[in-house]
Design a protein around this motif. Structure first.
Motif, PDB file in Angstrom:
ATOM      1  N   PRO A   1      10.972  48.223  27.933  1.00 53.47           N
ATOM      2  CA  PRO A   1      10.473  49.451  28.450  1.00 53.47           C
ATOM      3  C   PRO A   1      11.017  49.829  29.848  1.00 53.47           C
ATOM      4  O   PRO A   1      11.466  48.828  30.756  1.00 53.47           O
ATOM      5  N   VAL A   2      11.327  51.076  30.254  1.00 54.10           N
ATOM      6  CA  VAL A   2      11.971  51.457  31.544  1.00 54.10           C
ATOM      7  C   VAL A   2      10.757  52.534  32.199  1.00 54.10           C
ATOM      8  O   VAL A   2      10.470  53.584  31.572  1.00 54.10           O
ATOM      9  N   ASP A   3      10.617  52.391  33.282  1.00 51.73           N
ATOM     10  CA  ASP A   3       9.774  53.061  34.144  1.00 51.73           C
ATOM     11  C   ASP A   3      10.372  53.430  35.510  1.00 51.73           C
ATOM     12  O   ASP A   3      10.360  52.459  36.319  1.00 51.73           O
ATOM     13  N   PRO A   4      10.421  54.314  35.918  1.00 50.03           N
ATOM     14  CA  PRO A   4      10.408  55.836  35.033  1.00 50.03           C
ATOM     15  C   PRO A   4      11.365  55.850  34.125  1.00 50.03           C
ATOM     16  O   PRO A   4      12.442  55.113  33.930  1.00 50.03           O
ATOM     17  N   PRO A   5      11.178  56.783  32.846  1.00 51.79           N
ATOM     18  CA  PRO A   5      11.928  56.866  31.865  1.00 51.79           C
ATOM     19  C   PRO A   5      13.194  57.233  32.285  1.00 51.79           C
ATOM     20  O   PRO A   5      13.638  57.933  33.256  1.00 51.79           O
ATOM     21  N   LEU A   6      14.343  56.797  31.585  1.00 53.46           N
ATOM     22  CA  LEU A   6      15.903  57.052  31.837  1.00 53.46           C
ATOM     23  C   LEU A   6      16.135  58.123  31.130  1.00 53.46           C
ATOM     24  O   LEU A   6      16.052  58.461  30.232  1.00 53.46           O
ATOM     25  N   ARG A   7      16.863  58.907  31.968  1.00 53.75           N
ATOM     26  CA  ARG A   7      17.584  60.265  31.636  1.00 53.75           C
ATOM     27  C   ARG A   7      18.945  60.020  31.736  1.00 53.75           C
ATOM     28  O   ARG A   7      19.475  60.075  32.664  1.00 53.75           O
ATOM     29  N   LYS A   8      19.865  60.345  30.534  1.00 48.79           N
ATOM     30  CA  LYS A   8      21.321  60.114  30.671  1.00 48.79           C
ATOM     31  C   LYS A   8      21.687  61.531  30.372  1.00 48.79           C
ATOM     32  O   LYS A   8      21.584  62.196  29.422  1.00 48.79           O
ATOM     33  N   VAL A   9      22.526  61.992  31.118  1.00 49.46           N
ATOM     34  CA  VAL A   9      23.389  63.263  31.208  1.00 49.46           C
ATOM     35  C   VAL A   9      24.897  62.715  30.978  1.00 49.46           C
ATOM     36  O   VAL A   9      25.375  62.074  31.909  1.00 49.46           O
ATOM     37  N   PHE A  10      25.512  63.059  29.896  1.00 43.62           N
ATOM     38  CA  PHE A  10      26.854  62.640  29.729  1.00 43.62           C
ATOM     39  C   PHE A  10      27.904  63.521  30.439  1.00 43.62           C
ATOM     40  O   PHE A  10      27.733  64.805  30.486  1.00 43.62           O
ATOM     41  N   PRO A  11      28.939  63.155  30.727  1.00 44.44           N
ATOM     42  CA  PRO A  11      30.036  63.724  31.541  1.00 44.44           C
ATOM     43  C   PRO A  11      30.789  64.804  30.633  1.00 44.44           C
ATOM     44  O   PRO A  11      30.657  64.446  29.248  1.00 44.44           O
ATOM     45  N   PRO A  12      31.361  65.973  31.135  1.00 38.64           N
ATOM     46  CA  PRO A  12      31.988  66.681  30.022  1.00 38.64           C
ATOM     47  C   PRO A  12      32.968  66.066  29.349  1.00 38.64           C
ATOM     48  O   PRO A  12      33.796  64.923  30.000  1.00 38.64           O
ATOM     49  N   ASP A  13      33.244  66.415  27.987  1.00 38.24           N
ATOM     50  CA  ASP A  13      34.180  65.685  27.158  1.00 38.24           C
ATOM     51  C   ASP A  13      35.494  66.153  27.081  1.00 38.24           C
ATOM     52  O   ASP A  13      35.666  67.523  27.101  1.00 38.24           O
ATOM     53  N   ASP A  14      36.425  65.530  27.495  1.00 35.94           N
ATOM     54  CA  ASP A  14      37.705  66.054  27.750  1.00 35.94           C
ATOM     55  C   ASP A  14      38.741  65.462  26.677  1.00 35.94           C
ATOM     56  O   ASP A  14      39.944  65.629  26.805  1.00 35.94           O
ATOM     57  N   ASP A  15      38.107  65.215  25.403  1.00 31.55           N
ATOM     58  CA  ASP A  15      38.850  64.659  24.203  1.00 31.55           C
ATOM     59  C   ASP A  15      39.529  65.868  23.592  1.00 31.55           C
ATOM     60  O   ASP A  15      39.026  67.063  23.832  1.00 31.55           O
ATOM     61  N   ASP A  16      40.312  65.594  22.620  1.00 30.04           N
ATOM     62  CA  ASP A  16      40.818  66.584  22.021  1.00 30.04           C
ATOM     63  C   ASP A  16      39.773  67.265  21.102  1.00 30.04           C
ATOM     64  O   ASP A  16      39.083  66.715  20.420  1.00 30.04           O
TER      65      ASP A  16
END
Length: 167
Positions: free
Chosen positions: A41-56
């Motif tokens: 468990p993680v407290d507070p909850p983890l919020r993950k935001v991905f960086p912009p995708d620069d793949d083809d």
């Protein structure tokens, strides 16, 4: 509105919010001859935001659309071992938990089978527990991990988990 599923087009703008929040992560414990994943468990909850995708842009895959994009899956087939590789599966937050991701995966798996793939494989992070659980419900199992993949990246400290299933 009803969703329509179709192949990805080069004109598709695949910009969707792919962030997530979780109150559990999988801690990776090392043992002399292996690893163990331990839900923590993680407290507070983890919020993950991905960086912009620069793949083809993806060449193969499918989208879910109504009046706008609601989800997509991008895939490729690795010729030498006939593996369908899921590069990305993203569902808009407003449409998560409604079977959109499962339907996109089904379309991708059919595409893989039609093109001679024998296995489907994907990578995600040990903190993306919502995705891991969704993949498990779709029949995927842990196939391996990499404790070094994310070094020097914004995901430093996370562990890459590889999931697979036969086609």
């Amino acid at each position: 509105m009803d969703l329509h599923y179709r192949p990805i087009s080069p004109a598709d703008d695949l910009t969707l919010d792919d962030s997530f929040t979780t109150d559990t992560v999988f801690e990776v414990r090392s043992a002399p001859l292996g690893f163990q994943l331990e839900p923590t468990p993680v407290d507070p909850p983890l919020r993950k935001v991905f960086p912009p995708d620069d793949d083809d842009p993806p060449a193969d895959g499918f989208v879910a659309v109504d009046d706008e994009l609601r989800g997509f899956i991008s895939v490729e087939i690795a010729d030498w071992h006939r593996r369908l590789v899921v590069r990305q599966l993203t569902v808009a937050p407003s449409h998560r938990g409604r079977g959109v991701g499962r339907r996109l995966m089904e379309l991708a798996l059919d595409h893989g089978r039609d093109n001679g793939a024998r296995t489907v494989w994907l990578e995600t992070s040990n903190v993306n527990v919502p995705a891991i659980r969704a993949y498990q419900r779709m029949g995927f199992a842990l196939a391996g991990l990499d404790t070094t993949l994310y070094r020097g990246t914004p995901a430093e400290g996370e562990v890459a988990l590889y999931l697979a299933k036969p086609l």
